[in-house]
Design a protein around this motif. Structure first.
Motif, PDB file in Angstrom:
ATOM      1  N   ASP A  32     -18.370 -27.224  11.720  1.00 39.99           N
ATOM      2  CA  ASP A  32     -17.012 -27.674  11.385  1.00 39.99           C
ATOM      3  C   ASP A  32     -16.701 -28.927  12.230  1.00 39.99           C
ATOM      4  N   TRP A  33     -16.975 -30.091  11.651  1.00 33.66           N
ATOM      5  CA  TRP A  33     -16.868 -31.341  12.397  1.00 33.66           C
ATOM      6  C   TRP A  33     -15.435 -31.609  12.849  1.00 33.66           C
ATOM      7  N   ASP A  34     -14.491 -31.425  11.943  1.00 35.42           N
ATOM      8  CA  ASP A  34     -13.105 -31.723  12.298  1.00 35.42           C
ATOM      9  C   ASP A  34     -12.624 -30.812  13.418  1.00 35.42           C
ATOM     10  N   LEU A  35     -12.944 -29.530  13.321  1.00 38.65           N
ATOM     11  CA  LEU A  35     -12.540 -28.595  14.366  1.00 38.65           C
ATOM     12  C   LEU A  35     -13.205 -28.955  15.693  1.00 38.65           C
ATOM     13  N   GLU A  37     -14.202 -31.904  16.760  1.00 38.37           N
ATOM     14  CA  GLU A  37     -13.574 -33.095  17.338  1.00 38.37           C
ATOM     15  C   GLU A  37     -12.169 -32.789  17.854  1.00 38.37           C
ATOM     16  N   GLU A  38     -11.408 -32.004  17.097  1.00 42.63           N
ATOM     17  CA  GLU A  38     -10.047 -31.672  17.521  1.00 42.63           C
ATOM     18  C   GLU A  38     -10.063 -30.894  18.840  1.00 42.63           C
ATOM     19  N   ARG A 132     -18.322 -42.309  15.065  1.00 41.81           N
ATOM     20  CA  ARG A 132     -17.143 -41.471  15.339  1.00 41.81           C
ATOM     21  C   ARG A 132     -17.512 -40.280  16.223  1.00 41.81           C
ATOM     22  N   SER A 133     -18.577 -39.575  15.853  1.00 44.50           N
ATOM     23  CA  SER A 133     -18.911 -38.333  16.528  1.00 44.50           C
ATOM     24  C   SER A 133     -19.729 -38.553  17.796  1.00 44.50           C
ATOM     25  N   THR A 139     -11.147 -44.500  14.471  1.00 44.14           N
ATOM     26  CA  THR A 139     -11.306 -45.019  13.106  1.00 44.14           C
ATOM     27  C   THR A 139     -11.031 -46.519  13.067  1.00 44.14           C
ATOM     28  N   PHE A 158     -13.900 -39.154   6.094  1.00 43.06           N
ATOM     29  CA  PHE A 158     -13.524 -37.854   5.524  1.00 43.06           C
ATOM     30  C   PHE A 158     -14.561 -37.399   4.508  1.00 43.06           C
ATOM     31  N   LYS A 161     -17.891 -36.288   6.237  1.00 44.31           N
ATOM     32  CA  LYS A 161     -17.820 -34.964   6.860  1.00 44.31           C
ATOM     33  C   LYS A 161     -17.839 -33.861   5.803  1.00 44.31           C
ATOM     34  N   GLN A 162     -17.116 -34.092   4.705  1.00 38.56           N
ATOM     35  CA  GLN A 162     -17.094 -33.093   3.642  1.00 38.56           C
ATOM     36  C   GLN A 162     -18.487 -32.897   3.055  1.00 38.56           C
TER      37      GLN A 162
END
Length: 406
Positions: A32-35, A37-38, A132-133, A139, A158, A161-162
């Motif tokens: 879960d990339w977004d999680l 990073e958050e 980014r990662s 961004t 986006f 990542k999806q």
């Protein structure tokens, strides 16, 4: 208010540790990339709140990783509408003990890089996702590197990542026979990472990280001359780092640099790697750029810069890897070899195409050529255009000085 010295220290830890923490969290959250990073961002935000009072922990990466992991556990437990995440959260009833030391945190940055550079993604998406990662670039910073609007880059990230999530791309270095398919993106990523650090004194750690990873790639792929060429190019540029700015942090042009500050050992290493790569007779873009950098780096021993040779190398580079920035760099070399008039005609052609309208160095190059030709009014206008687009304080100071002295 946070002490500026504390902010600087946390910024240094961020630069060194962001990619390791994100890579660890991507694996921990099951991709879960977004999680990931958050939670990494949240850990650093907590550090900014707590460390000024409590002091920096003895093992700051362990503290940050544990904090990010605990945040992820909390988030997964709250994801009550997602059965898979609930099952995972149930398995995490007992929170694991904190990492005993920074040194025991696994370094999964190479896995992260090759995951980002999966061939199912477009090249631009691969490069942007890795920046980014892996580098923690915003961004906006990545958009600037690609010369595209920030919103466009946000959408690109986006979608990337999806696609990684939905395609089930494994988080690992691929087997040897699959490495060549990912090499072009990996090299682009590493060089953009290097450039982000090279263009800003405050981000020098990015250069060191790019060089470290480049050495790993050349060890993984010893028969790939382009990987060697990229490493050579980084070393040759990095060798001049100490001379690129003066004591006030102002930009010093190549012609005006104090060459006694150049790192001779690094130059020798980069030149030797470049020569070995070129002997394979599969010259690619990074090898040619390294050869150009070697011409500059070894010019002092020869007593002059061989500008006709540099023009020839750029001409070859234009043929195999055409781009407006390569055209611009070739025009600069033509200006040194054949005079500013010949170069200005090439620069005007590039400007007329509109391909680099938002690139400050196009306007700065045009301004310099106009100044050398005695067209001071036009030069001043071009310097102002460059000043309005320059991305760093050091470059803006340089352009203001040029504008005042044109």
């Amino acid at each position: 208010m946070t002490d500026p010295l504390m902010k600087d220290r946390i910024a240094g830890i961020y630069a060194d540790g962001w990619s390791r923490i994100v890579a660890t969290m991507i694996r921990f959250t099951g991709g879960d990339w977004d999680l990931a990073e958050e939670c990494a961002q949240d850990a650093f935000a907590q550090a900014l709140q707590r460390w000024p009072e409590s002091g920096v922990p003895d093992q700051p990466l362990a503290w940050l990783t544990t904090t990010a992991r605990n945040r992820a556990i909390d988030r997964m437990r709250r994801a009550s509408t997602e059965t898979a995440k609930l099952r995972k959260a149930a398995a995490l009833d007992l929170e694991p003990p904190p990492y005993p030391s920074d040194g025991e945190i696994p370094d999964e940055r190479l896995e992260l890089m090759f995951t980002c550079c999966h061939p199912s993604l477009g090249l631009d998406a691969q490069v942007a996702l890795t920046l980014r990662s892996l580098a923690g670039m915003s961004t906006a910073e990545i958009a600037r590197a690609f010369l595209v609007p920030e919103r466009t880059m946000g959408q690109r990230l986006f979608r990337a990542k999806q696609k990684v999530a939905h395609a089930g791309i494994p988080f690992r270095v691929p087997p040897a026979h699959l490495l060549p398919d990912r090499l072009p993106a990996v090299l682009h990523v590493l060089y953009l990472l290097f450039n982000e650090g090279y263009g800003d004194v405050g981000k020098a750690r990015l250069c060191r990280e790019a060089i470290r990873l480049a050495r790993v790639v050349t060890e993984l792929m010893p028969d790939e001359p382009e990987a060697q060429g990229m490493l050579a190019l980084m070393l040759l540029h990095d060798a001049r780092r100490a001379a690129r700015t003066n004591a006030s942090g102002d930009v010093v042009t190549l012609a005006e640099q104090d060459r006694s500050l150049w790192d001779r050992e690094r130059i020798a290493e980069g030149a030797a790697i470049c020569e070995r790569a070129l002997r394979r007779r599969r010259a690619g873009p990074f090898q040619l750029q390294a050869a150009i950098a070697a011409c500059h780096a070894t010019a002092e021993a020869a007593g002059r810069t061989d500008w006709p040779q540099i023009v020839g190398l750029y001409t070859h580079l234009v043929r195999i890897a055409p781009s407006p920035i390569v055209d611009l760099n070739r025009a600069v070399a033509v200006g040194m070899a054949d005079g500013p008039g010949a170069a200005l005609a090439l620069v005007e052609e590039i400007a007329g195409s509109g391909r680099l309208d938002g690139y400050h160095l196009l306007h700065a190059t045009r301004a310099d050529l106009l100044r050398r030709l005695g067209r001071t009014g036009e030069a001043a206008d071009a310097y102002r255009a460059a000043l309005g687009l320059a991305p760093t304080d050091a470059e803006r100071r340089f352009l203001r000085d040029r504008l005042r002295g044109h």
